[in-house]
Write an enzyme that holds these catalytic residues in place. Structure first.
Site, PDB file in Angstrom:
ATOM      1  N   GLN A  31       1.952  -2.077   5.603  1.00 37.03           N
ATOM      2  CA  GLN A  31       2.280  -0.707   6.012  1.00 37.03           C
ATOM      3  C   GLN A  31       2.588  -0.542   7.500  1.00 37.03           C
ATOM      4  OE1 GLN A  31      -0.659   2.657   5.257  1.00 37.03           O
ATOM      5  NE2 GLN A  31       0.760   2.775   3.546  1.00 37.03           N
ATOM      6  N   PHE A  32       1.802  -1.181   8.338  1.00 38.50           N
ATOM      7  CA  PHE A  32       2.066  -1.247   9.778  1.00 38.50           C
ATOM      8  C   PHE A  32       1.799  -2.691  10.201  1.00 38.50           C
ATOM      9  CE2 PHE A  32       1.245   3.238   9.233  1.00 38.50           C
ATOM     10  CZ  PHE A  32       2.052   3.869  10.165  1.00 38.50           C
ATOM     11  N   GLU A  81       0.846  -1.190   0.000  1.00 35.26           N
ATOM     12  CA  GLU A  81       0.000   0.000   0.000  1.00 35.26           C
ATOM     13  C   GLU A  81       0.891   1.253   0.000  1.00 35.26           C
ATOM     14  OE1 GLU A  81      -2.236  -0.813   3.558  1.00 35.26           O
ATOM     15  OE2 GLU A  81      -2.953  -2.699   2.708  1.00 35.26           O
ATOM     16  N   SER A  94      -5.566  -4.088   1.083  1.00 35.82           N
ATOM     17  CA  SER A  94      -6.050  -5.456   1.186  1.00 35.82           C
ATOM     18  C   SER A  94      -4.870  -6.357   1.552  1.00 35.82           C
ATOM     19  CB  SER A  94      -6.643  -5.865  -0.170  1.00 35.82           C
ATOM     20  OG  SER A  94      -6.964  -7.229  -0.190  1.00 35.82           O
ATOM     21  N   GLU A  95      -4.602  -6.457   2.843  1.00 39.86           N
ATOM     22  CA  GLU A  95      -3.416  -7.213   3.266  1.00 39.86           C
ATOM     23  C   GLU A  95      -3.541  -8.690   2.881  1.00 39.86           C
ATOM     24  OE1 GLU A  95      -5.080  -5.055   5.166  1.00 39.86           O
ATOM     25  OE2 GLU A  95      -3.609  -3.438   5.297  1.00 39.86           O
ATOM     26  N   TYR A 139      -1.584  -3.811  10.923  1.00 40.29           N
ATOM     27  CA  TYR A 139      -2.534  -4.063   9.825  1.00 40.29           C
ATOM     28  C   TYR A 139      -2.388  -5.465   9.240  1.00 40.29           C
ATOM     29  CZ  TYR A 139      -2.615   1.118   9.506  1.00 40.29           C
ATOM     30  OH  TYR A 139      -2.693   2.452   9.750  1.00 40.29           O
ATOM     31  N   ILE A 140      -1.555  -6.263   9.821  1.00 39.27           N
ATOM     32  CA  ILE A 140      -1.204  -7.534   9.175  1.00 39.27           C
ATOM     33  C   ILE A 140      -2.305  -8.592   9.337  1.00 39.27           C
ATOM     34  CG2 ILE A 140       0.008  -8.750  11.074  1.00 39.27           C
ATOM     35  CD1 ILE A 140       2.294  -9.248   8.952  1.00 39.27           C
ATOM     36  N   PRO A 173      -5.564  -8.948   8.636  1.00 40.91           N
ATOM     37  CA  PRO A 173      -6.380  -9.445   7.524  1.00 40.91           C
ATOM     38  C   PRO A 173      -5.621 -10.426   6.623  1.00 40.91           C
ATOM     39  CG  PRO A 173      -6.626  -7.076   7.757  1.00 40.91           C
ATOM     40  CD  PRO A 173      -5.491  -7.480   8.664  1.00 40.91           C
ATOM     41  N   HIS A 233      -0.904   1.692  15.565  1.00 38.04           N
ATOM     42  CA  HIS A 233       0.342   1.918  14.817  1.00 38.04           C
ATOM     43  C   HIS A 233       1.553   1.666  15.711  1.00 38.04           C
ATOM     44  CE1 HIS A 233      -2.790   4.433  13.012  1.00 38.04           C
ATOM     45  NE2 HIS A 233      -2.193   4.208  11.864  1.00 38.04           N
TER      46      HIS A 233
END
Lengths: 337, 405
Positions: A82-83, A29, A59-60, A86-87, A89, A129
């Site tokens: 990205q972070f 992303e 869309s991870e 967010y992993i 999904p 984050h």
């Protein structure tokens, strides 16, 4: 050698990899045109073309699922989540798929895939984050898990991760991108300039996975740590006035048990330090291994310093963060034990 | 009053199913668009139903494919052997030779006809109900059986459930068992094919129920964004174990129509019509190879068998519901067509069934001689520590020593 901060070192690793191997493809992303929210992939699209470094949907699971398919079809995807917060999904694709495809197919198919992801707090990122989810991945059979603590290792280990024929999760503590961190937010910020590990070759090189580094030798007590807490532990060691040995695991899984046990057998005292939450953290695993392998060398109970079992609270991140004072206090307790 | 709506299938055990009005108002005489047609211009295909063989077994419409007699007869033969294989393996599961089995009865055309229309270089990311792909591509029955029995010759070394085959040489991806994960993977595989400038396409299959997963939406988004050369198949067999397709939000709409919102053409077809599956696959593969991107294909069919050996469908749907299914049986329909065409006969068919029955029986006897899950030879136990990574870690070496092997 050139002075680089950790972002520059990671960017340099990408550049070397893209130059050397047409099968390396970079995406995530905002990772393409814009160069990533932390600039890790800056300039790559311009230099190598938009098909080798490109943006993706938010869309991870799609990023990792597609990367698995690409890896199966002969590419070496190097993707950014990205972070690390967010992993999740993409978790099923990592755990049920990437980590197991070699095993379930008896090596009929393999997944050479590297997932980079910034982790950790201390940047006013709040609870979405700032997390350090490494222990969720070290628990998974079939994954290699890395957390780096300096520019030199970041570049060498990232190249090694991409060279590795199996999936690797590569954690980058974002607090360390611009400089080491003593754990005291009031202290002036440090940079990687003039730091031993800020000296990074521009050329392609790799470092072995699964090898810890003895960052500082000592005889009184061993601190086993990784990521941001390497630097906090070094500062705490100095403040304690004791002769503390500090070990940076670098690769969490597979773990370098030999380096850990050699250290604890020598010092007889041990402290395990990480930024992630305490319960079920990777520190518990390290502590168990030391207990199993070094029990009769121990002169005091092993202690852990970790984040509290709470989400990372935005306005109170320094109360959450296992900073300098907590590490020093724990050193003293282990020494008294 | 509780106002929450919970969907329910039309018929439950004890009811008399009636599907007569199911297709009222559905366009079953669809045009064959150019391969570069815009998705929005193909709305009718997403809501209608592509058929080639009508209810009387005659060819009709624009989708009649150019297919040789040899291909037709091979397709029929592959479907027949798939069904015989399924029946044999189910019986062997019932007598305890393996832990689990799962038939594709009534859905043979979907795998076999699509494989016939694809090229060998095309990569298949199947779900667990497309064993017909393997049979159509010539994967030895003995190898399949060895896998299902987890015996000493199992190429998966006893690590996978029966039916979760793998065959890289035949461009058939290892079956997961976690539903839907293969969908974005197939798209990624297709992206890599485009990246390398190759002409191979990827094909992937999921069920109606699995369209509810994140993987379906992730795969669709990536397929659209990068115009991946992929065939995205939804096998709408009406049932996900005991849940009817209403629980995948299939009521009052079609799964094919979900493509439109992503900018991907959707085509619904009669999945029990070998020729329709073949024709639409050819169209979608040609479109993908020409760089026009993916197609979402809904195979409208009926799961005539149980979900697997672990469920009893008479507990949740009318026992004989498949007999009322208005689109018949794919094998019967193709057989009737080739007989009508004059290239096949009842006599030849009988001989074919007999021959395949013997082939399957003999292969099974051979497979059993290599062991089964319950008796005889197994793979070497020491292999359970292999293939975690390319090289074993020290931790794995220590654990292997602890197990004493």
């Amino acid at each position: 050698m050139t002075q680089m901060n950790m972002i520059q070192a990671i960017n340099s690793a990408h550049e070397n990899l893209l130059e050397r191997d047409k099968s390396v493809v970079v995406f995530g992303e905002d990772a393409g045109y814009f160069g990533g929210v932390f600039n890790a992939t800056e300039g790559l699209q311009e230099k190598f073309g938009k098909q080798r470094c490109f943006d993706t949907p938010i869309s991870e699971g799609g990023i990792i699922g597609a990367a698995i398919g690409m890896a199966v079809n002969g590419l070496k995807p190097l993707v950014e989540i990205q972070f690390s917060d967010y992993i999740y999904p993409g978790f099923d694709q990592i755990v049920s798929e990437a980590a197991r495809i070699r095993y379930r197919s008896a090596a009929d198919f393999t997944v050479p895939l590297t997932i980079r992801t910034p982790c950790g707090g201390g940047i006013r990122g709040g609870q979405t984050h700032s997390q350090s989810p490494e222990a969720i991945f070290t628990h998974v059979s079939g994954l290699k898990t890395i957390m780096v603590s300096n520019p030199y290792d970041a570049k060498g280990l990232l190249i090694a991760a991409v060279e590795d024929p199996d999936p690797v999760i590569f954690f980058e503590p974002k607090r360390l991108y611009n400089g080491p961190f003593s754990g005291d937010p009031a202290a002036p910020s440090q940079s990687w300039e003039n730091h031993e590990f800020g000296d990074v070759p521009e050329k392609y090189y790799s470092l072995p996975l699964g090898k810890a580094r003895v960052v500082k030798e000592g005889a009184d007590l061993s601190i086993i740590t990784y990521g941001t807490m390497v630097h906090v532990s070094l500062a705490a060691a100095e403040k304690s006035g004791l002769d503390v040995e500090v070990i940076d695991l670098r690769t969490l899984s597979p773990i370098d048990l030999e380096t850990i046990t050699a250290s604890v057998q020598k010092t007889g005292r041990c402290l395990v330090v990480h930024e992630a939450t305490f319960t079920g953290g990777y520190g518990g695993e390290i502590l168990s291994l030391i207990q199993e392998n070094c029990f009769y060398n121990l002169e005091a109970p092993i202690r852990r310093v970790a984040g509290w079992d709470i989400p990372y609270p935005h306005a109170f991140e320094w109360e959450y963060f296992p900073g300098l004072d907590r590490v020093v206090r724990a050193i003293n307790i282990v020494m008294e034990g | 009053m509780n106002k929450l709506k919970i969907p329910a299938p039309k018929y439950r055990p004890g009811d008399a199913p009636n599907f007569e009005n199911m297709m009222v108002g559905v366009n079953q005489n669809l045009s064959k668009p150019n391969i570069d047609s815009a998705p929005l211009d193909m709305m009718d295909h997403a809501l209608g139903l592509v058929r080639v063989l009508n209810d009387e077994g005659e060819l009709y419409g624009e989708w009649i494919p150019d297919i040789s007699d040899d291909e037709l007869l091979k397709g029929l033969s592959d479907m027949v052997i798939t069904r015989i294989y399924d029946d044999r393996m189910q019986v062997m599961q019932r007598v305890g030779k393996m832990s689990f089995y799962l038939k594709c009865t009534g859905e043979e055309a979907i795998a076999v006809a699509q494989t016939a229309a694809l090229e060998d270089q095309d990569m298949c990311f199947a779900s667990y109900r497309q064993q017909g792909i393997l049979i159509a591509r010539g994967f030895p029955l003995l190898t399949m059986m060895n896998h299902c029995l987890s015996n000493s010759q199992d190429i998966c070394k006893g690590r996978q459930l029966p039916i979760m085959y793998t065959w890289s040489e035949g461009n058939y991806f290892t079956i997961s068992g976690n539903l839907g994960t293969q969908f974005p993977q197939a798209v990624g595989w297709a992206m890599a094919s485009a990246y390398k400038g190759e002409s191979a396409v990827a094909s992937t299959w999921i069920g109606d129920g699995t369209t509810a997963t994140n993987d379906f939406h992730q795969g669709m988004t990536f397929a659209s964004v990068y115009k991946a050369p992929a065939l995205l198949n939804v096998v709408n067999n009406q049932w996900a174990i005991s849940s009817f397709q209403g629980f995948a939000a299939g009521e009052g709409t079609t799964f094919a129509s979900r493509g439109i919102g992503y900018g991907i053409p959707g085509i619904r077809l009669d999945g029990n019509d070998f020729l329709a599956v073949y024709a639409v696959t050819k169209w979608a593969a040609e479109r993908a190879r020409a760089g026009h991107g993916s197609t979402l294909i809904e195979h409208f069919t009926y799961r005539a068998a149980a979900h697997s050996t672990s469920d009893d469908p008479s507990k949740y749907r009318p026992e004989n519901e498949q007999e009322f299914w208005p689109f018949g049986d794919p094998i019967d329909r193709l057989k009737a067509y080739v007989i009508k065409k004059g290239i096949w006969s009842e006599k030849k068919h009988e001989a074919l069934v007999k021959e395949h029955t013997k082939t399957v029986f003999d292969a099974y006897k051979k497979a059993e001689s290599y062991g089964t899950l319950s008796s005889g030879d197994r793979p070497e136990v020491s292999t359970i520590f292999e293939d975690i990574f390319e090289q074993p870690t020290n931790t794995l070496r220590r654990q292997r020593q602890e197990l004493g092997i």
